[in-house]
Design a protein around this motif. Structure first.
Motif, mmCIF file in Angstrom:
data_model
loop_
_atom_site.group_PDB
_atom_site.id
_atom_site.type_symbol
_atom_site.label_atom_id
_atom_site.label_comp_id
_atom_site.label_asym_id
_atom_site.label_seq_id
_atom_site.Cartn_x
_atom_site.Cartn_y
_atom_site.Cartn_z
ATOM 1 N N GLU A 285 -35.919 30.916 24.083
ATOM 2 C CA GLU A 285 -37.141 31.051 24.881
ATOM 3 C C GLU A 285 -37.021 30.277 26.190
ATOM 4 O OE1 GLU A 285 -40.775 30.190 22.799
ATOM 5 O OE2 GLU A 285 -40.188 31.417 21.078
ATOM 6 N N VAL A 286 -36.420 29.078 26.123
ATOM 7 C CA VAL A 286 -36.253 28.270 27.336
ATOM 8 C C VAL A 286 -35.361 29.009 28.326
ATOM 9 C CG1 VAL A 286 -35.154 26.167 28.233
ATOM 10 C CG2 VAL A 286 -36.707 26.014 26.304
ATOM 11 N N LYS A 287 -34.264 29.613 27.836
ATOM 12 C CA LYS A 287 -33.382 30.368 28.731
ATOM 13 C C LYS A 287 -34.117 31.556 29.343
ATOM 14 C CE LYS A 287 -28.882 29.176 26.913
ATOM 15 N NZ LYS A 287 -27.623 29.652 26.359
ATOM 16 N N GLU A 288 -34.896 32.270 28.515
ATOM 17 C CA GLU A 288 -35.658 33.408 29.032
ATOM 18 C C GLU A 288 -36.651 32.952 30.091
ATOM 19 O OE1 GLU A 288 -37.419 35.197 25.591
ATOM 20 O OE2 GLU A 288 -35.535 36.098 24.913
ATOM 21 N N LEU A 289 -37.343 31.831 29.800
ATOM 22 C CA LEU A 289 -38.315 31.318 30.769
ATOM 23 C C LEU A 289 -37.622 30.844 32.041
ATOM 24 C CD1 LEU A 289 -40.762 29.399 28.409
ATOM 25 C CD2 LEU A 289 -41.188 31.537 29.602
ATOM 26 N N GLN A 290 -36.433 30.230 31.899
ATOM 27 C CA GLN A 290 -35.705 29.800 33.086
ATOM 28 C C GLN A 290 -35.288 31.002 33.919
ATOM 29 O OE1 GLN A 290 -32.579 27.412 31.349
ATOM 30 N NE2 GLN A 290 -33.707 25.505 31.666
ATOM 31 N N ASP A 291 -34.851 32.072 33.248
ATOM 32 C CA ASP A 291 -34.498 33.295 33.977
ATOM 33 C C ASP A 291 -35.715 33.847 34.704
ATOM 34 O OD1 ASP A 291 -31.924 33.072 33.051
ATOM 35 O OD2 ASP A 291 -32.151 34.584 31.458
ATOM 36 N N VAL B 74 -38.380 32.177 35.622
ATOM 37 C CA VAL B 74 -38.725 31.263 36.714
ATOM 38 C C VAL B 74 -37.794 31.503 37.895
ATOM 39 C CG1 VAL B 74 -38.662 28.822 37.395
ATOM 40 C CG2 VAL B 74 -39.830 29.482 35.309
ATOM 41 N N GLY B 75 -36.504 31.735 37.602
ATOM 42 C CA GLY B 75 -35.558 32.034 38.683
ATOM 43 C C GLY B 75 -35.967 33.284 39.442
ATOM 44 N N LYS B 76 -36.342 34.329 38.691
ATOM 45 C CA LYS B 76 -36.780 35.572 39.341
ATOM 46 C C LYS B 76 -38.034 35.320 40.168
ATOM 47 C CE LYS B 76 -34.941 38.597 35.741
ATOM 48 N NZ LYS B 76 -35.306 39.470 34.617
ATOM 49 N N LEU B 77 -38.976 34.564 39.583
ATOM 50 C CA LEU B 77 -40.226 34.288 40.297
ATOM 51 C C LEU B 77 -39.964 33.431 41.534
ATOM 52 C CD1 LEU B 77 -42.674 33.658 37.327
ATOM 53 C CD2 LEU B 77 -42.547 35.672 38.779
ATOM 54 N N ASN B 78 -39.010 32.495 41.426
ATOM 55 C CA ASN B 78 -38.690 31.658 42.589
ATOM 56 C C ASN B 78 -38.091 32.497 43.709
ATOM 57 O OD1 ASN B 78 -39.638 29.183 41.753
ATOM 58 N ND2 ASN B 78 -37.719 28.538 40.843
ATOM 59 N N SER B 79 -37.209 33.443 43.341
ATOM 60 C CA SER B 79 -36.639 34.295 44.391
ATOM 61 C C SER B 79 -37.733 35.163 45.012
ATOM 62 C CB SER B 79 -35.505 35.155 43.830
ATOM 63 O OG SER B 79 -35.980 36.057 42.861
ATOM 64 N N ALA B 80 -38.640 35.678 44.181
ATOM 65 C CA ALA B 80 -39.758 36.462 44.714
ATOM 66 C C ALA B 80 -40.640 35.578 45.592
ATOM 67 C CB ALA B 80 -40.576 37.077 43.583
ATOM 68 N N LYS B 81 -40.852 34.342 45.174
ATOM 69 C CA LYS B 81 -41.671 33.403 45.948
ATOM 70 C C LYS B 81 -41.013 33.114 47.290
ATOM 71 C CE LYS B 81 -43.319 28.649 45.994
ATOM 72 N NZ LYS B 81 -42.582 28.157 47.120
ATOM 73 N N GLU B 82 -39.693 32.932 47.278
ATOM 74 C CA GLU B 82 -38.991 32.677 48.533
ATOM 75 C C GLU B 82 -39.134 33.867 49.479
ATOM 76 O OE1 GLU B 82 -34.999 31.716 47.402
ATOM 77 O OE2 GLU B 82 -35.561 29.755 46.596
ATOM 78 N N GLU B 83 -39.030 35.082 48.936
ATOM 79 C CA GLU B 83 -39.222 36.270 49.778
ATOM 80 C C GLU B 83 -40.630 36.293 50.354
ATOM 81 O OE1 GLU B 83 -38.138 39.989 47.977
ATOM 82 O OE2 GLU B 83 -36.319 39.120 47.105
ATOM 83 N N LYS B 84 -41.613 36.008 49.505
ATOM 84 C CA LYS B 84 -43.004 35.999 49.974
ATOM 85 C C LYS B 84 -43.212 34.898 51.001
ATOM 86 C CE LYS B 84 -44.391 39.369 47.450
ATOM 87 N NZ LYS B 84 -44.661 40.655 48.048
ATOM 88 N N ASP B 85 -42.569 33.737 50.783
ATOM 89 C CA ASP B 85 -42.675 32.649 51.761
ATOM 90 C C ASP B 85 -42.101 33.087 53.108
ATOM 91 O OD1 ASP B 85 -43.902 30.981 49.952
ATOM 92 O OD2 ASP B 85 -42.087 29.830 49.464
ATOM 93 N N LYS B 86 -40.967 33.823 53.058
ATOM 94 C CA LYS B 86 -40.379 34.323 54.308
ATOM 95 C C LYS B 86 -41.334 35.298 54.977
ATOM 96 C CE LYS B 86 -35.535 33.830 52.944
ATOM 97 N NZ LYS B 86 -34.315 34.561 52.554
#
Length: 172
Positions: free
Chosen positions: A73-79, A81-93
């Motif tokens: 579950e931690v690995k799935e959540l980390q994955d 979170v990684g996807k959400l962080n990349s989406a967040k970075e795109e939105k921030d841009k």
């Protein structure tokens, strides 16, 4: 008689030996019973320890499965979170680009407002000039009083009469 006197003695001795043997057998039987009880206690303890060990093993296995599931579950959540962080970075841009665009538009608006205020100032000045010129047109010019134009000229250029309504026409 001696034989007879020995026989009760022998009989007593034989009874004593038999009693001793019975006592010895009884004593050994008690020892065997005690040892049997100890063995049964030991076996029960061993069975209990085996059951405890099995329970502990099952508990360890269950806990290990829970740890594995938690790690998964931690690995799935980390994955995620990684996807959400990349989406967040795109939105921030995108937000940064929008903010830059808004800043540019604000600069354009400020320039337009300045240009508009300059234009309004010029317009006001021009209106004043136009009104002044209209006023001058409406005022009778003393120069017009000295003009004498023929009617033919007035017919050719009727604007002269508009500029100087008090012009006198000369008959030829």
């Amino acid at each position: 008689m001696e034989r007879k006197s020995c026989s009760p003695l022998l009989l007593c001795l034989l009874i004593l030996v038999i009693m001793g043997l019975v006592g010895y057998i009884h004593f050994k039987k008690e020892l065997v019973n005690k040892l049997t009880n100890k063995v049964e206690f030991s076996e029960a303890g061993v069975r209990e320890k085996d059951l405890d060990a099995n329970d502990y093993g099952l508990a360890v296995e269950h806990t290990q499965k829970e740890f594995d599931n938690a790690d998964k579950e931690v690995k799935e959540l980390q994955d995620e979170v990684g996807k959400l962080n990349s989406a967040k970075e795109e939105k921030d841009k995108e937000v940064k680009a929008c903010q830059d665009s808004v800043a540019g538009l604000n600069n354009d608006v400020a320039a337009m407002e300045k240009e508009k205020s300059d234009t309004d100032g010029k317009k006001t000045k021009w209106n004043e000039d136009i009104n002044s010129l209209k006023q001058k047109l409406q005022d009778q010019s003393p120069v017009c009083a000295y003009f004498k134009i023929s009617e033919e000229v007035l017919k050719k250029d009727p604007t002269i009469k508009e500029l100087c309504p008090q012009i006198h026409t000369v008959v030829q």
